[in-house]
Every structure is written in C-alpha cells, then in structure tokens.
Design an enzyme around this catalytic site. Sequence first.
Site, PDB file in Angstrom:
ATOM      1  N   GLY A  27      44.071  39.666  36.450  1.00 32.38           N
ATOM      2  CA  GLY A  27      43.359  41.349  36.442  1.00 32.38           C
ATOM      3  C   GLY A  27      43.774  41.002  38.197  1.00 32.38           C
ATOM      4  O   GLY A  27      44.352  40.780  39.045  1.00 32.38           O
ATOM      5  N   THR A  28      42.883  42.676  39.289  1.00 33.00           N
ATOM      6  CA  THR A  28      43.095  42.543  40.298  1.00 33.00           C
ATOM      7  C   THR A  28      42.807  41.257  41.471  1.00 33.00           C
ATOM      8  O   THR A  28      43.911  40.755  42.325  1.00 33.00           O
ATOM      9  CB  THR A  28      41.947  44.051  41.224  1.00 33.00           C
ATOM     10  N   GLU A 142      32.592  31.725  46.864  1.00 33.64           N
ATOM     11  CA  GLU A 142      31.826  32.283  47.566  1.00 33.64           C
ATOM     12  C   GLU A 142      32.775  34.126  48.001  1.00 33.64           C
ATOM     13  O   GLU A 142      32.675  34.396  47.969  1.00 33.64           O
ATOM     14  CB  GLU A 142      32.908  31.935  48.364  1.00 33.64           C
ATOM     15  N   LYS A 218      24.108  40.811  43.581  1.00 29.89           N
ATOM     16  CA  LYS A 218      24.812  40.029  44.866  1.00 29.89           C
ATOM     17  C   LYS A 218      23.909  39.375  45.811  1.00 29.89           C
ATOM     18  O   LYS A 218      23.130  38.570  46.144  1.00 29.89           O
ATOM     19  CB  LYS A 218      25.787  40.497  45.719  1.00 29.89           C
TER      20      LYS A 218
END
EC number: 1.1.1.3
Lengths: 450, 450
Positions: A27-28, A142, A218
Amino acid sequence: MADCWRFVYPLEERSLKPVNIGLCGLGTVGGGTLTVLKRNLLDINAHAGKSVVLTHIGARRDNPAFDLSGIKVSRDVFAVADDPEVDILVELIGGTSVAKELVLRAVRSGKHVVTANKALIAEFGNELFAEAAKHNVVIAYEAAVAGGIPIIRAMREGLAANKIEWLAGIINGTGNFILTEMRDKGRAFEDVLKEAQELGYAEADPTFDVEGIDAAHKLVILASIAFGMPLQFDKVFTEGISTISTEDVAYAGELGYQVKHLGITRKRPNQGIELRVHPTLIPNSRLIANVDGVMNAVLVKGDAVGPTLYYGPGAGAEPTASAVVSDIVDVSRLVGAESGSSVPHLGFALDKLVDYPILPIEEVETAYYIRISALDRPGVLSKITQILSDAGISIEALIQKEPKEGQDHVPVILLTNRAIEKQIIAAIKKIEALDSINGKVVRIRVESLK
Amino acid sequence: MADCWRFVYPLEERSLKPVNIGLCGLGTVGGGTLTVLKRNLLDINAHAGKSVVLTHIGARRDNPAFDLSGIKVSRDVFAVADDPEVDILVELIGGTSVAKELVLRAVRSGKHVVTANKALIAEFGNELFAEAAKHNVVIAYEAAVAGGIPIIRAMREGLAANKIEWLAGIINGTGNFILTEMRDKGRAFEDVLKEAQELGYAEADPTFDVEGIDAAHKLVILASIAFGMPLQFDKVFTEGISTISTEDVAYAGELGYQVKHLGITRKRPNQGIELRVHPTLIPNSRLIANVDGVMNAVLVKGDAVGPTLYYGPGAGAEPTASAVVSDIVDVSRLVGAESGSSVPHLGFALDKLVDYPILPIEEVETAYYIRISALDRPGVLSKITQILSDAGISIEALIQKEPKEGQDHVPVILLTNRAIEKQIIAAIKKIEALDSINGKVVRIRVESLK
C-alpha cells in the site's frame, strides 16, 4: 583507511551474506519503502555495512507502480514469514489480526521484524516483545509513532540517562491540520474535516484521527518507553476535537494560547501515570505551539536534559518509509552477529518494567479553560468566582465580553490554576446549576508545558 | 515475563560483570555526569541491562561538591587510561592536546571512550576513529554536538534511510541568547555580550562563541555524518555575529525574518559541499525561527522524510551529562559482547566515506539582505537596481526609509534572490563605487530553509 566495522563482520563474511528482506504489504507505506530502498540503496548499504536485498514480497495484489522483476512475489503474506531465506520481515499490511499472526509466525521462525503498525504494537506489543525475546530476535517499530521523526530512538537511547517527567505530543497530523485551519481561517470543524478528507489527509471514517484513537495508540507506546512500563492501551483516556468550536479557538488566541490535540503522559510520583489524549490549550510561547498543519512534534521533559522537542512529518509514504528503512538498517547489523547488543524493545530490560497504575481522568491534575454563557446581570460573576474559590480553584485570567446585539447572555471565559479534575468538574456542576447560567459550561484542559 | 536481553548477556555473566567507568575531568560536565549517574543509577542499569559502576576518577584536583568515597581517584588522568579494570573511559577534560593523547591511550588499551569534546572530534576525529576501529572499540560523542539533544543518534541511525540534502542549526546558545536579546530589547551586541558573560553563558574570551568557532566544530561533525565524508574542520567558513547591528535585526523583523547564527551545510550535486557558519536571515514562519535564548535546534532535510527538527538545551552541566550518560548506556551494551553490532562512527562504513570537495564561500549559493546608505536624491535607486539586474540578481523585497532629521542619506534595504556569492559581491562593489552611496554596504545571507 581502516575498516571501521571489520570487528563486527569479517570482510569475507560480509560479501557472502547479504541481508534478505521480505516485505509484506504494497500500500502507501509499502510503496514508499520500495521507492526509498531502491533510490538510496548504495547509501543504505554503506550505513548497514552490508548488502540489503529485497528478496520476497507478500501482497494480495500487484501494484502496477512498481517493477518487481527479480523479486519473488507471494499472494499469501505468510509465505514470506515461512521463507527460510528471509532474514527480516517488514510488516506493512496494517490492521491487527492478520498482522499479529504474521509477526508471530516470523518471530517464531527466527526472523527479525520491522513494522509501522501502531495499533499492533499498542495493543499486542507486550505479547509480541516477549515472544521476540524468547526467539532472540527484535521487533523494530520506529515508524509506528510520529512517522519519520526518530522519536523511538531518541527516547529509548538518546534520553536513557534521564528520568522522564512528562511528554506531550502532536501525534496526529489530521487533527493538527483541522485545528490550524480553524484558527487561521475561522472555519468550523465540520467544514475543515470535509476538506481534509478531500485532500486525503483524513479517512472516509475520520473517527480514528479526530476522536484521538490513532493518537492514543502512539501515546501508549511513548509512555511505556518513557516510564518503563508494559503497554496498556485500554487505560488511555481519549477525547476528540469534534466538539471544539471556532469561538473557543479564537478566545484561546486572545488569551495567548493555541488549541492543540495533544497526547500527554506524566508521572505523578507515588501516585501513578497520567495517560490522556484531548484538546489542550498551550501558551503561544512554547515552541510546540508553533507546530502547524499536518506536522507532528513531541516535547519530552527529562530530569537531566530538561525539555527537548522532535518535529517532522508524522505520516505519508516516504516519511514513514524513512523510519521503516532506518529500522531495516539497524536490524541488518544484528543479522548474523553471534551475539548482538540490541536495545530492549521498550528501552528498559523486560524484567525491569514496572506496572505503574494509570490514573483515571478524574484524578488527573491540569488547569482549565472554562467558557460560561452568563446572564448580563450584576452579581453573576461574583457567584461564579465564589464557587471556584470555595473549591480552592483560583483564576489565572478572565475575559468578559459585552453581550451581542439583542442577546441577554454574555460569554465569560476563565483560565483556572492547576487542580484535580474531579474538583473542577464538581465546581462546574455547581456553576451550571446557577439560574443565571445558560446551558452547559465549555471546558478545555490547559497545560503550560513548563 | 521473559528476559528481553537474555540472548545478549547470560544472566550469570551479567551479575558477575559490571561495566566499570573511568571518568576524567571533574569540571562542569564531569560534575553533572556524576550527579546524573548517581541520581538515576537504577534506571540507567535497567536501560543498559547491566550494572554501570564508576570505579576510577582522574582529576587534577578534588571537587568538594562531590563525595567520591569508594571511588579510586588519580591526579594523573592517564592512570585511568592505564587501569585494566576500566571498560569505558569518559573524557571530560576538554582541550585537544592532552585529551587526544588520553583518548588514544584508552583506545590502544582496548577501552571504549565517551567524550563531550567537540574540538577533539572535529579536529582529530578521523585519526581517532581509525585507531578505534583498529582496536575494536568505539568512541561515542553524542554530547559533542548540541548538548542534550540526541542529534548524533537521530542523524546516524534515525535518518539512515535518507540522502541528506542540507541541514541548518542553531548550535551555539550564547550567540542565540545575544541575538534574541538584541531583537526583543533593541540592545546592542556589546551590551548583551557583557550580560551574557555576567550570567555565565559566555566565556571571558567570547571569541569561540560569538565568532562561530564553537559552532564550526559542531557543524563539521554534523556535515560528516550527513554526507558520509571525513571531518574537515580547516575547510569550514566562519563569520561571527559581532558585526550585526540592532538596526539590521529590526529591519529583518519588518521583512518577516529573524537573524540567527546558523551552521549550514548543503550538498550541491556534482559540485561539492557548502560548509559555513554565519549570521542568517530566516523566515519567521519556520519553526527554527522561534528557537530563542540559549536553546539549540538543528533542522535536517532528508530526501525521504523531508524536514525534521531537533530542539533542546545545547549546553549546561546536566543537559550535557544527559548525552554523556546516554552514551555510557549504549556503549555498556557492547562491553563483553563477543561480537557487537555497533554503528559506524560517522554513520557510514569507514571505507565508504567520500572526500567530497568543500566549496569556497565565493561559490556558495544563497540569497542576500543588503542595506545601503544612499543619498536621498532621484535616480539613486534606479542605479542600484540596474547594477543588480545586470548581474542577473533579482530583488525579492525592498524597503526605503525616509531620511532622519538633518540627514541626507536614507537606508535602502533589499532582499535578493539566490545567487552565487561572488556575483553578489561583485555587484556590491559596483554599488559601493557609486557617488551617491555612503560607506560600506551591509550584507547578511538569507536562507528560506524550505
């Protein structure tokens, strides 16, 4: 010139053993990773000290944008996990169910993993990291937090000398874009959201972004690294920005503040950890208040270093690929090393993690922006301030506006000092019960970030 | 819970083999390092996965602020380098002659080194790193650049996927404090410098700070990591801030710019590397333009990630100690590992470094702020703009002020587009030769940092 890493990998071994990468998902981010790997391969190999070779791609369908000749392609991503030639599996399929099985399968077959999947790490990281440790491999992530900003390395290694006191991050670009537009152009939330969807910044279902779930994923990861505790996604308090009005953004500006959607975590000694995502007023004078549009930034307060800030693009194909490929470089150094020296997944040795209690939102300590619609009549302000004073809450700033033509209510805006949230809420209930008050009191948390 | 780093160090070995630290230098940073090591020891050990023990201190005199009981103390720092019990030597004595001998002695006896010494690395890093590689040890130097900001790790590892295009840093806090005060209070350079000296921000001899030598040391290190080239301190162009006037800071403000003392390095494909420290006008809208006072920040442009910025305190006892101790944690993981996986000193494998040419300042490409004192007479402006136009330099902005009472000269301020420096200088010479111009033309470089 001497060979700097000869002691790590003998020359002959290096040339014989390239590091084989298996990439799942086109995908992206998968596409961005292919692009960056190809464009910068010579530099990447010079960084890794060995040849990084993409040997196997797992993707349900082809991506016509990429020439995959010479690379094995499987429709079943698990074929990549089972490929004995693959040293590092790069998981970019997203989601949590298949992704979790895929990562576990890779780990159990002795492969290192690189992933950009914040939901996977936030929700299943404890289990995955334990399994990785059992099989002597690492899971690098990361790219899971703040896209291209190397915040995981910064916190896990760069600030390892510090006790982290708190951190606050703009970790969702869509939300920050919306708030920036609301401020700069006085536009309403719904209006800007629609534009963000058209621009491709926001998904068709914007809940993940604007209600703070993405930021919560996050934040949970950052908090675990900051304080050395297991990941506890179910404990994070989340409040979105869909209720923020242009009016409040403007009043905040008058008071010298910006409204930002922040993920905040703070250690309250001997009490527990605050873990919360919500709209927040912060002073204009903080550098992070100047982070606009889709950009991300994380402000971290360490006891030795003081405040440090990390800023950059938090999403997008190549920025995210930047983090994925940097992880590939790092993990490549471990491949074939008889004994490595890898950094623990959450920065602290696993047996040193402490299961600190997460404080419920009512016990959080914060200041407040309060907007009250009050009857324009003598004595009203005195009643409001009396209620706050009785609750031990002092007022740091106050704006009272003139009533608009034909209206008998005026907006009263207050900034309070820091107090425990339940005390503020109790006081607000009393204010709302006053005859002279119209409707609900608007409240937005305020942090000085000092 | 599983033991995350068991595969790195067997449990029994871990408990048997603490990592012994020898610390040389008990000045500001040495004291800060002692303080941080002591206060955060449990966390530091949890990060390192082993016990870090300070066993030997080398210092010419005692520092009465610290209780050193139980630690061996030598007056001769070389005794620390010769101590077979010491695993990591921490060099905090500063200077280059003794420090270089000390680091070489430690390296040759198989010790890893941690240093905060930017001059040492910038001027002698090539030799030291080669020697370290020969002896299978590392020299860690996070503290050498931008104090507590983990910029070395960010660039060497976090951005390893990228071709770095350029970077620009506020990497001297003293200079930034002076420029911030000049802007905010309209004070003259000399006046603020005196205050900075009284506050302890600037040395009695301020040359290192205000003439850009300190920044040049740091820039050279960053540039070598950015582009993968040997350190070339003798090639950096350096211009200080002592000639910046309050007047120019104010005019810059009117144009929407800040004056910052930046270290800038840029790769010009197929031409070479720009490597320069000088006062620079940058647009207010850049985040780095909002970095005020003694704070440092480095803005790095990577081809994949785009712009990222790293901000924090660039000096001071504990911020610098934060970087020193974080390096100790990292290097501790290598001690006793049979084969490590350490990152090359400059991020690139030593045999992959390329000796790119450094462009002389005349060949640098930059925009310019120009202030001309011109006779208030028709036709003067036309002559100035004609000279620039003939040189192919276009004007981006122009301010012409009214003459002050009783003066016949007016300040004319121009912002040019980007051009090669020698073209600008030639044009300025022609302008200075005009009859209608008074004195020297003031010129300050301008960077958009896009």
